[in-house]
Motif scaffolding. Structure first.
Motif, PDB file in Angstrom:
ATOM      1  N   GLY A   1       0.816  -1.209   0.000  1.00 54.35           N
ATOM      2  CA  GLY A   1       0.000   0.000   0.000  1.00 54.35           C
ATOM      3  C   GLY A   1       0.847   1.254   0.000  1.00 54.35           C
ATOM      4  O   GLY A   1       0.533   2.233  -0.670  1.00 54.35           O
ATOM      5  N   THR A   2       1.955   1.225   0.758  1.00 53.97           N
ATOM      6  CA  THR A   2       2.842   2.383   0.788  1.00 53.97           C
ATOM      7  C   THR A   2       3.442   2.637  -0.575  1.00 53.97           C
ATOM      8  O   THR A   2       3.528   3.777  -1.033  1.00 53.97           O
ATOM      9  CB  THR A   2       3.950   2.146   1.827  1.00 53.97           C
ATOM     10  N   CYS A   3       3.895   1.576  -1.244  1.00 58.65           N
ATOM     11  CA  CYS A   3       4.506   1.726  -2.565  1.00 58.65           C
ATOM     12  C   CYS A   3       3.493   2.260  -3.573  1.00 58.65           C
ATOM     13  O   CYS A   3       3.818   3.139  -4.381  1.00 58.65           O
ATOM     14  CB  CYS A   3       5.057   0.380  -3.022  1.00 58.65           C
ATOM     15  N   ALA A   4       2.252   1.737  -3.524  1.00 56.53           N
ATOM     16  CA  ALA A   4       1.218   2.192  -4.457  1.00 56.53           C
ATOM     17  C   ALA A   4       0.896   3.664  -4.226  1.00 56.53           C
ATOM     18  O   ALA A   4       0.765   4.443  -5.171  1.00 56.53           O
ATOM     19  CB  ALA A   4      -0.037   1.335  -4.295  1.00 56.53           C
ATOM     20  N   SER A   5       0.785   4.057  -2.950  1.00 59.45           N
ATOM     21  CA  SER A   5       0.497   5.454  -2.635  1.00 59.45           C
ATOM     22  C   SER A   5       1.638   6.355  -3.077  1.00 59.45           C
ATOM     23  O   SER A   5       1.416   7.441  -3.615  1.00 59.45           O
ATOM     24  CB  SER A   5       0.270   5.618  -1.121  1.00 59.45           C
ATOM     25  N   PHE A   6       2.859   5.887  -2.828  1.00 55.07           N
ATOM     26  CA  PHE A   6       4.034   6.680  -3.201  1.00 55.07           C
ATOM     27  C   PHE A   6       4.078   6.924  -4.709  1.00 55.07           C
ATOM     28  O   PHE A   6       4.264   8.055  -5.160  1.00 55.07           O
ATOM     29  CB  PHE A   6       5.298   5.951  -2.742  1.00 55.07           C
ATOM     30  N   CYS A   7       3.899   5.853  -5.486  1.00 55.54           N
ATOM     31  CA  CYS A   7       3.967   5.975  -6.944  1.00 55.54           C
ATOM     32  C   CYS A   7       2.848   6.861  -7.486  1.00 55.54           C
ATOM     33  O   CYS A   7       3.063   7.673  -8.383  1.00 55.54           O
ATOM     34  CB  CYS A   7       3.900   4.587  -7.587  1.00 55.54           C
ATOM     35  N   GLN A   8       1.661   6.699  -6.918  1.00 58.34           N
ATOM     36  CA  GLN A   8       0.522   7.475  -7.409  1.00 58.34           C
ATOM     37  C   GLN A   8       0.688   8.964  -7.108  1.00 58.34           C
ATOM     38  O   GLN A   8       0.453   9.815  -7.977  1.00 58.34           O
ATOM     39  CB  GLN A   8      -0.760   6.954  -6.764  1.00 58.34           C
ATOM     40  N   LEU A   9       1.117   9.279  -5.888  1.00 63.29           N
ATOM     41  CA  LEU A   9       1.317  10.676  -5.548  1.00 63.29           C
ATOM     42  C   LEU A   9       2.523  11.260  -6.272  1.00 63.29           C
ATOM     43  O   LEU A   9       2.547  12.446  -6.592  1.00 63.29           O
ATOM     44  CB  LEU A   9       1.501  10.820  -4.036  1.00 63.29           C
ATOM     45  N   LEU A  10       3.529  10.417  -6.545  1.00 58.85           N
ATOM     46  CA  LEU A  10       4.692  10.903  -7.281  1.00 58.85           C
ATOM     47  C   LEU A  10       4.299  11.331  -8.692  1.00 58.85           C
ATOM     48  O   LEU A  10       4.799  12.342  -9.209  1.00 58.85           O
ATOM     49  CB  LEU A  10       5.760   9.817  -7.335  1.00 58.85           C
ATOM     50  N   VAL A  11       3.389  10.570  -9.307  1.00 55.96           N
ATOM     51  CA  VAL A  11       2.906  10.941 -10.643  1.00 55.96           C
ATOM     52  C   VAL A  11       2.164  12.269 -10.593  1.00 55.96           C
ATOM     53  O   VAL A  11       2.361  13.159 -11.440  1.00 55.96           O
ATOM     54  CB  VAL A  11       2.000   9.829 -11.213  1.00 55.96           C
ATOM     55  N   LEU A  12       1.313  12.444  -9.577  1.00 56.34           N
ATOM     56  CA  LEU A  12       0.558  13.694  -9.443  1.00 56.34           C
ATOM     57  C   LEU A  12       1.491  14.875  -9.166  1.00 56.34           C
ATOM     58  O   LEU A  12       1.331  15.957  -9.743  1.00 56.34           O
ATOM     59  CB  LEU A  12      -0.450  13.567  -8.301  1.00 56.34           C
ATOM     60  N   MET A  13       2.470  14.667  -8.287  1.00 59.83           N
ATOM     61  CA  MET A  13       3.414  15.726  -7.976  1.00 59.83           C
ATOM     62  C   MET A  13       4.211  16.132  -9.208  1.00 59.83           C
ATOM     63  O   MET A  13       4.437  17.321  -9.456  1.00 59.83           O
ATOM     64  CB  MET A  13       4.366  15.259  -6.872  1.00 59.83           C
ATOM     65  N   THR A  14       4.628  15.134  -9.990  1.00 61.65           N
ATOM     66  CA  THR A  14       5.407  15.421 -11.197  1.00 61.65           C
ATOM     67  C   THR A  14       4.568  16.178 -12.217  1.00 61.65           C
ATOM     68  O   THR A  14       5.061  17.111 -12.872  1.00 61.65           O
ATOM     69  CB  THR A  14       5.926  14.116 -11.811  1.00 61.65           C
ATOM     70  N   ALA A  15       3.303  15.779 -12.350  1.00 63.21           N
ATOM     71  CA  ALA A  15       2.431  16.460 -13.312  1.00 63.21           C
ATOM     72  C   ALA A  15       2.259  17.935 -12.955  1.00 63.21           C
ATOM     73  O   ALA A  15       2.314  18.813 -13.826  1.00 63.21           O
ATOM     74  CB  ALA A  15       1.075  15.764 -13.355  1.00 63.21           C
ATOM     75  N   LYS A  16       2.080  18.233 -11.670  1.00 59.06           N
ATOM     76  CA  LYS A  16       1.890  19.626 -11.262  1.00 59.06           C
ATOM     77  C   LYS A  16       3.204  20.402 -11.297  1.00 59.06           C
ATOM     78  O   LYS A  16       3.223  21.585 -11.642  1.00 59.06           O
ATOM     79  CB  LYS A  16       1.292  19.678  -9.854  1.00 59.06           C
TER      80      LYS A  16
END
Length: 316
Positions: free
Chosen positions: A93-108
């Motif tokens: 769950g931590t890895c999934a959350s990390f990857c998902q938020l990393l994509v959002l952070m990179t997009a912004k």
């Protein structure tokens, strides 16, 4: 007053779009200053490195700044390596959350860098300098007309007559740069539209509930900040008074470290439970002591505003 209030309401409703627009305008203005004042193509063998540096290095710096000023970055990394953090959630769950938020952070964070590159390509100065120092450009030009050597190509950005003569026989570097710039802008708009449509199509809640959810998150953040300031002020006053008056402190309840850790966990949506934030989940599960609190749901990008609203509490 009514017009001012309407203007303020409009800015509040569209604050995300306005903030991106302001960032883009500032980036475009900075690029214009760099290209007209700072940038001077050397017109020698260093053209490729010099032009590429002005085209890509500022974009990379803007990307790093985008990460640094994002409160979500610090929410994601704060306490990640502590033993207590590892016990809170499963590695998956931590890895999934990390990857998902990393994509959002990179997009912004990519708004300013992509704006820089797009505007720089439309201006063509950086690209023209870099391409004139490329061996690939020289080889392609020699196939069209063998009368131009690599040394002549180096001098093209500084010699307008030579540039016009080469452009009359071959597609100009300025035209190439502007074409790539428009293709980049069109690609960004297409990806943005598709990703927005996909996230809304995958929304686990209806449109009106999603709107209510955003209102709730905003109000919770405002009330949390007010209450946190009041609580911190009272605690500071108590401790300061006890210090100067040499008295014992009166009992004062404040959230424990465990309580802070519980409400700081990244938000996950669970369709079985209707919680609108980690604080909502915390107070609804007996201050996080119920087994339901540890249940994880799905991390969906369409609900990322919940976590983003909470990160702004820190003011980072």
């Amino acid at each position: 007053m009514d017009r001012v209030r309407k203007a303020l309401d409009f800015c509040i409703r569209h604050q995300t779009t306005l903030s991106y627009s302001i960032v883009s305008l500032l980036t475009a203005g900075s690029e214009h200053i760099f290209s007209s004042v700072v940038f001077k193509c050397p017109c020698n063998s260093g053209n490729m490195l010099y032009g590429s540096s002005f085209l890509l290095a500022p974009a990379f710096i803007l990307l790093l700044l985008g990460y640094m000023v994002s409160a979500r970055t610090w929410r994601l990394f704060t306490g990640t390596c502590s033993p207590e953090k590892h016990l809170q959630r499963s590695p998956r769950g931590t890895c999934a959350s990390f990857c998902q938020l990393l994509v959002l952070m990179t997009a912004k964070a990519s708004v300013a860098p992509l704006t820089w590159i797009a505007v720089a390509l439309l201006g063509a100065s950086f690209y023209e300098c870099a391409a004139s120092g490329s061996n690939l450009t020289a080889s392609l030009l020699s196939k069209v007309n063998g009368n131009y050597s690599q040394e002549m190509l180096f001098k093209m950005p500084c010699d307008k007559e030579l540039s016009a003569r080469i452009s009359s026989e071959w597609v100009s570097l300025q035209a190439q740069s502007q074409l790539i710039g428009w293709l980049l802008i069109a690609s960004i708009m297409t990806v943005t539209l598709i990703s927005t449509c996909v996230t809304h199509c995958c929304s686990p809640v209806s449109y009106l509930q999603l709107k209510f959810w955003k209102i709730y998150s905003k109000k919770e953040h405002e009330l949390f900040e007010i209450k946190a300031k009041e609580h911190a002020t009272k605690l500071a006053e108590r401790n300061t008074n006890c210090f100067f008056e040499a008295t014992d402190p009166a009992p004062f309840h404040t959230p424990s470290n465990e309580d802070w850790q519980k409400i700081s966990i990244l938000y996950t949506f669970n369709s079985q439970e209707q919680y609108y934030s980690m604080i909502h989940k915390y107070v609804s599960t007996n201050r996080g002591n119920s087994a339901k609190f540890s249940e994880e749901g799905q991390d969906l990008t369409v609900l990322a505003f919940v976590d983003e609203t909470q990160t702004s509490v820190s003011g980072l």
